[in-house]
Design a protein around this motif. Structure first.
Motif, PDB file in Angstrom:
ATOM      1  N   ILE A  49       0.834  -1.207   0.000  1.00 47.75           N
ATOM      2  CA  ILE A  49       0.000   0.000   0.000  1.00 47.75           C
ATOM      3  C   ILE A  49       0.864   1.249   0.000  1.00 47.75           C
ATOM      4  CG2 ILE A  49      -1.639   1.334   1.382  1.00 47.75           C
ATOM      5  CD1 ILE A  49      -2.859  -1.333   2.296  1.00 47.75           C
ATOM      6  N   ILE A  50       1.903   1.265   0.840  1.00 46.08           N
ATOM      7  CA  ILE A  50       2.787   2.429   0.924  1.00 46.08           C
ATOM      8  C   ILE A  50       3.532   2.639  -0.396  1.00 46.08           C
ATOM      9  CG2 ILE A  50       4.911   3.263   2.008  1.00 46.08           C
ATOM     10  CD1 ILE A  50       3.916   2.191   4.629  1.00 46.08           C
ATOM     11  N   LEU A  51       3.992   1.548  -1.002  1.00 44.94           N
ATOM     12  CA  LEU A  51       4.711   1.674  -2.276  1.00 44.94           C
ATOM     13  C   LEU A  51       3.795   2.199  -3.378  1.00 44.94           C
ATOM     14  CD1 LEU A  51       7.388   1.183  -3.733  1.00 44.94           C
ATOM     15  CD2 LEU A  51       6.592  -1.148  -4.243  1.00 44.94           C
ATOM     16  N   THR A  52       2.554   1.718  -3.403  1.00 40.98           N
ATOM     17  CA  THR A  52       1.595   2.197  -4.404  1.00 40.98           C
ATOM     18  C   THR A  52       1.297   3.686  -4.203  1.00 40.98           C
ATOM     19  OG1 THR A  52       0.582   0.002  -4.467  1.00 40.98           O
ATOM     20  CG2 THR A  52      -0.690   1.828  -5.395  1.00 40.98           C
ATOM     21  N   LEU A  53       1.082   4.094  -2.948  1.00 39.61           N
ATOM     22  CA  LEU A  53       0.824   5.509  -2.668  1.00 39.61           C
ATOM     23  C   LEU A  53       2.035   6.362  -3.013  1.00 39.61           C
ATOM     24  CD1 LEU A  53      -1.048   5.239   0.750  1.00 39.61           C
ATOM     25  CD2 LEU A  53      -2.029   5.872  -1.448  1.00 39.61           C
ATOM     26  N   HIS A  54       3.230   5.860  -2.731  1.00 43.46           N
ATOM     27  CA  HIS A  54       4.449   6.617  -3.035  1.00 43.46           C
ATOM     28  C   HIS A  54       4.572   6.866  -4.537  1.00 43.46           C
ATOM     29  CE1 HIS A  54       8.613   7.883  -3.173  1.00 43.46           C
ATOM     30  NE2 HIS A  54       8.894   6.861  -3.967  1.00 43.46           N
ATOM     31  N   LYS A  55       4.299   5.835  -5.342  1.00 45.92           N
ATOM     32  CA  LYS A  55       4.391   5.986  -6.797  1.00 45.92           C
ATOM     33  C   LYS A  55       3.358   6.986  -7.313  1.00 45.92           C
ATOM     34  CE  LYS A  55       6.252   1.377  -7.756  1.00 45.92           C
ATOM     35  NZ  LYS A  55       5.976   0.047  -8.371  1.00 45.92           N
ATOM     36  N   GLU A  56       2.137   6.907  -6.762  1.00 41.40           N
ATOM     37  CA  GLU A  56       1.085   7.813  -7.233  1.00 41.40           C
ATOM     38  C   GLU A  56       1.355   9.254  -6.815  1.00 41.40           C
ATOM     39  OE1 GLU A  56      -3.756   8.075  -7.386  1.00 41.40           O
ATOM     40  OE2 GLU A  56      -2.701   6.212  -6.966  1.00 41.40           O
ATOM     41  N   PHE A  57       1.757   9.450  -5.559  1.00 41.00           N
ATOM     42  CA  PHE A  57       2.049  10.807  -5.092  1.00 41.00           C
ATOM     43  C   PHE A  57       3.271  11.375  -5.804  1.00 41.00           C
ATOM     44  CE2 PHE A  57      -0.021   9.771  -0.730  1.00 41.00           C
ATOM     45  CZ  PHE A  57      -1.260   9.891  -1.318  1.00 41.00           C
ATOM     46  N   LYS A  58       4.238  10.518  -6.136  1.00 41.58           N
ATOM     47  CA  LYS A  58       5.420  10.985  -6.865  1.00 41.58           C
ATOM     48  C   LYS A  58       5.041  11.466  -8.258  1.00 41.58           C
ATOM     49  CE  LYS A  58       8.552   7.996  -8.135  1.00 41.58           C
ATOM     50  NZ  LYS A  58       9.685   7.019  -8.078  1.00 41.58           N
ATOM     51  N   THR A  59       4.068  10.772  -8.870  1.00 39.66           N
ATOM     52  CA  THR A  59       3.587  11.203 -10.186  1.00 39.66           C
ATOM     53  C   THR A  59       2.872  12.554 -10.096  1.00 39.66           C
ATOM     54  OG1 THR A  59       3.283   8.894 -10.815  1.00 39.66           O
ATOM     55  CG2 THR A  59       2.167  10.537 -12.153  1.00 39.66           C
ATOM     56  N   LEU A  60       2.081  12.760  -9.031  1.00 47.55           N
ATOM     57  CA  LEU A  60       1.359  14.025  -8.877  1.00 47.55           C
ATOM     58  C   LEU A  60       2.297  15.175  -8.561  1.00 47.55           C
ATOM     59  CD1 LEU A  60      -1.718  12.746  -6.799  1.00 47.55           C
ATOM     60  CD2 LEU A  60      -1.673  13.348  -9.213  1.00 47.55           C
ATOM     61  N   LEU A  61       3.310  14.912  -7.755  1.00 50.21           N
ATOM     62  CA  LEU A  61       4.230  15.977  -7.359  1.00 50.21           C
ATOM     63  C   LEU A  61       5.264  16.277  -8.430  1.00 50.21           C
ATOM     64  CD1 LEU A  61       4.919  14.951  -3.639  1.00 50.21           C
ATOM     65  CD2 LEU A  61       3.721  16.999  -4.393  1.00 50.21           C
ATOM     66  N   GLY A  62       5.633  15.262  -9.206  1.00 45.12           N
ATOM     67  CA  GLY A  62       6.732  15.415 -10.161  1.00 45.12           C
ATOM     68  C   GLY A  62       7.983  14.788  -9.577  1.00 45.12           C
ATOM     69  N   ASN A  63       8.733  14.071 -10.406  1.00 45.29           N
ATOM     70  CA  ASN A  63       9.890  13.320  -9.905  1.00 45.29           C
ATOM     71  C   ASN A  63      10.949  14.210  -9.265  1.00 45.29           C
ATOM     72  OD1 ASN A  63       8.902  10.793 -10.692  1.00 45.29           O
ATOM     73  ND2 ASN A  63       9.641  11.070 -12.792  1.00 45.29           N
ATOM     74  N   TYR A  64      11.116  15.424  -9.771  1.00 42.74           N
ATOM     75  CA  TYR A  64      12.181  16.290  -9.263  1.00 42.74           C
ATOM     76  C   TYR A  64      11.820  16.947  -7.938  1.00 42.74           C
ATOM     77  CZ  TYR A  64       9.342  20.115 -11.104  1.00 42.74           C
ATOM     78  OH  TYR A  64       8.306  20.984 -11.356  1.00 42.74           O
ATOM     79  N   LYS A  65      10.552  16.838  -7.524  1.00 49.73           N
ATOM     80  CA  LYS A  65      10.132  17.487  -6.271  1.00 49.73           C
ATOM     81  C   LYS A  65       9.673  16.485  -5.220  1.00 49.73           C
ATOM     82  CE  LYS A  65       7.010  19.727  -8.702  1.00 49.73           C
ATOM     83  NZ  LYS A  65       5.976  20.666  -9.153  1.00 49.73           N
ATOM     84  N   SER A  66       9.721  15.198  -5.545  1.00 51.26           N
ATOM     85  CA  SER A  66       9.060  14.223  -4.686  1.00 51.26           C
ATOM     86  C   SER A  66       9.988  13.524  -3.700  1.00 51.26           C
ATOM     87  CB  SER A  66       8.383  13.156  -5.557  1.00 51.26           C
ATOM     88  OG  SER A  66       9.355  12.456  -6.304  1.00 51.26           O
ATOM     89  N   GLN A  67      11.246  13.903  -3.640  1.00 52.48           N
ATOM     90  CA  GLN A  67      12.167  13.206  -2.754  1.00 52.48           C
ATOM     91  C   GLN A  67      11.821  13.502  -1.291  1.00 52.48           C
ATOM     92  OE1 GLN A  67      16.115  14.280  -3.912  1.00 52.48           O
ATOM     93  NE2 GLN A  67      16.019  13.234  -5.878  1.00 52.48           N
ATOM     94  N   GLY A  68      11.252  12.524  -0.629  1.00 49.32           N
ATOM     95  CA  GLY A  68      10.881  12.680   0.773  1.00 49.32           C
ATOM     96  C   GLY A  68       9.543  13.343   0.997  1.00 49.32           C
ATOM     97  N   SER A  69       8.992  14.021  -0.025  1.00 55.97           N
ATOM     98  CA  SER A  69       7.731  14.731   0.167  1.00 55.97           C
ATOM     99  C   SER A  69       6.551  13.782   0.300  1.00 55.97           C
ATOM    100  CB  SER A  69       7.486  15.693  -1.001  1.00 55.97           C
ATOM    101  OG  SER A  69       8.532  16.627  -1.099  1.00 55.97           O
ATOM    102  N   THR A  70       6.630  12.637  -0.362  1.00 52.77           N
ATOM    103  CA  THR A  70       5.502  11.702  -0.317  1.00 52.77           C
ATOM    104  C   THR A  70       5.301  11.125   1.083  1.00 52.77           C
ATOM    105  OG1 THR A  70       6.934   9.872  -0.997  1.00 52.77           O
ATOM    106  CG2 THR A  70       5.783  11.069  -2.729  1.00 52.77           C
ATOM    107  N   LEU A  71       6.350  11.127   1.904  1.00 51.53           N
ATOM    108  CA  LEU A  71       6.224  10.578   3.260  1.00 51.53           C
ATOM    109  C   LEU A  71       5.198  11.361   4.079  1.00 51.53           C
ATOM    110  CD1 LEU A  71       7.229   8.557   5.374  1.00 51.53           C
ATOM    111  CD2 LEU A  71       9.006  10.194   5.981  1.00 51.53           C
ATOM    112  N   ILE A  72       5.105  12.669   3.870  1.00 49.23           N
ATOM    113  CA  ILE A  72       4.143  13.500   4.595  1.00 49.23           C
ATOM    114  C   ILE A  72       2.725  13.068   4.262  1.00 49.23           C
ATOM    115  CG2 ILE A  72       3.312  15.855   4.955  1.00 49.23           C
ATOM    116  CD1 ILE A  72       6.097  16.812   4.063  1.00 49.23           C
ATOM    117  N   PHE A  73       2.461  12.869   2.983  1.00 49.37           N
ATOM    118  CA  PHE A  73       1.092  12.550   2.554  1.00 49.37           C
ATOM    119  C   PHE A  73       0.737  11.095   2.839  1.00 49.37           C
ATOM    120  CE2 PHE A  73       2.725  15.957  -0.205  1.00 49.37           C
ATOM    121  CZ  PHE A  73       1.871  16.963   0.199  1.00 49.37           C
TER     122      PHE A  73
END
Length: 224
Positions: A49-73
């Motif tokens: 579940i966490i890996l799936t959410l991380h991939k989806e949130f990384k797509t929404l945020l953009g790869n260059y901005k998603s380092q560590g940011s997905t952990l908050i969401f």
């Protein structure tokens, strides 16, 4: 005197039912599942579940901005999901059905996004107030509309979550209170309806936590 002294170690002296053997099972709740089977099914499921959410949130945020940011969401999703599911158990307070809880989650997030956006990307934030291709005569109205829609975002996040949690619980409570007044046949229909509503509420608990986290991610991606 001796009997009174040792009777304090017997839980059945304080309750009407013997609870002596429950103390041997409490340890099973304390010891993490990973000590029994590594990795356990629960660990595998939660990791997926966490890996799936991380991939989806990384797509929404953009790869260059998603380092560590997905952990908050992901953490936000987890705490809302946990509280939503806890509220489905009897006699447990549903914290996510109250605006105090939901606003405490939505308002600081929105404020941090706004402060970061206006301090670091002021031109980008101003460009969001006027959509591309807007006629010049409509620009003042579009600025007002976009500003209002931006300001009410934390309120819509909070109200959406609390209203959805209140609605299902209220319906289940109202139907459950009619049980003593029904016949045996209607009572069977009521139990079946309550089971279906409980299943629906379980789905709502997952969907609302996911919606809250995804919308927060989208709001965050707009300020960069």
């Amino acid at each position: 005197m001796m009997m009174n002294l040792f009777s304090s170690f017997d839980p059945s002296s304080n309750f009407n039912v013997s609870l002596n053997w429950i103390s041997t099972l409490i340890g099973l709740l304390i010891i993490p599942p990973m000590f029994w089977l590594v990795p356990s099914r629960i660990n595998i499921l939660w990791a997926k579940i966490i890996l799936t959410l991380h991939k989806e949130f990384k797509t929404l945020l953009g790869n260059y901005k998603s380092q560590g940011s997905t952990l908050i969401f992901i953490s936000l999703f987890s705490i809302i999901l946990f509280n939503n599911f806890l509220g489905l158990f009897p006699y447990i307070f549903t914290s996510t059905s109250h605006m105090i809880m939901t606003l405490s989650l939505a308002l600081p997030l929105w404020m941090s996004f706004m402060i970061y956006g206006w301090l670091n990307n002021s031109v980008h934030m101003l460009s969001h107030l006027v959509p591309q291709g807007t006629p010049s005569i409509l620009m003042p109205f579009m600025v007002c509309i976009e500003t209002i829609s931006n300001i009410i975002r934390p309120g819509t996040l909070a109200i959406r979550l609390s209203a959805n949690m209140i609605a299902g619980h209220l319906l289940m409570t109202l139907l459950g209170n009619t049980g003593p007044m029904l016949s045996l046949l209607m009572l069977n229909f009521l139990i079946l309806t309550q089971i279906l509503l409980l299943t629906l509420e379980s789905a709502v608990a997952m969907i609302q936590s996911y919606v809250f986290a995804v919308l927060s991610t989208l709001y965050s991606s707009e300020v960069n």
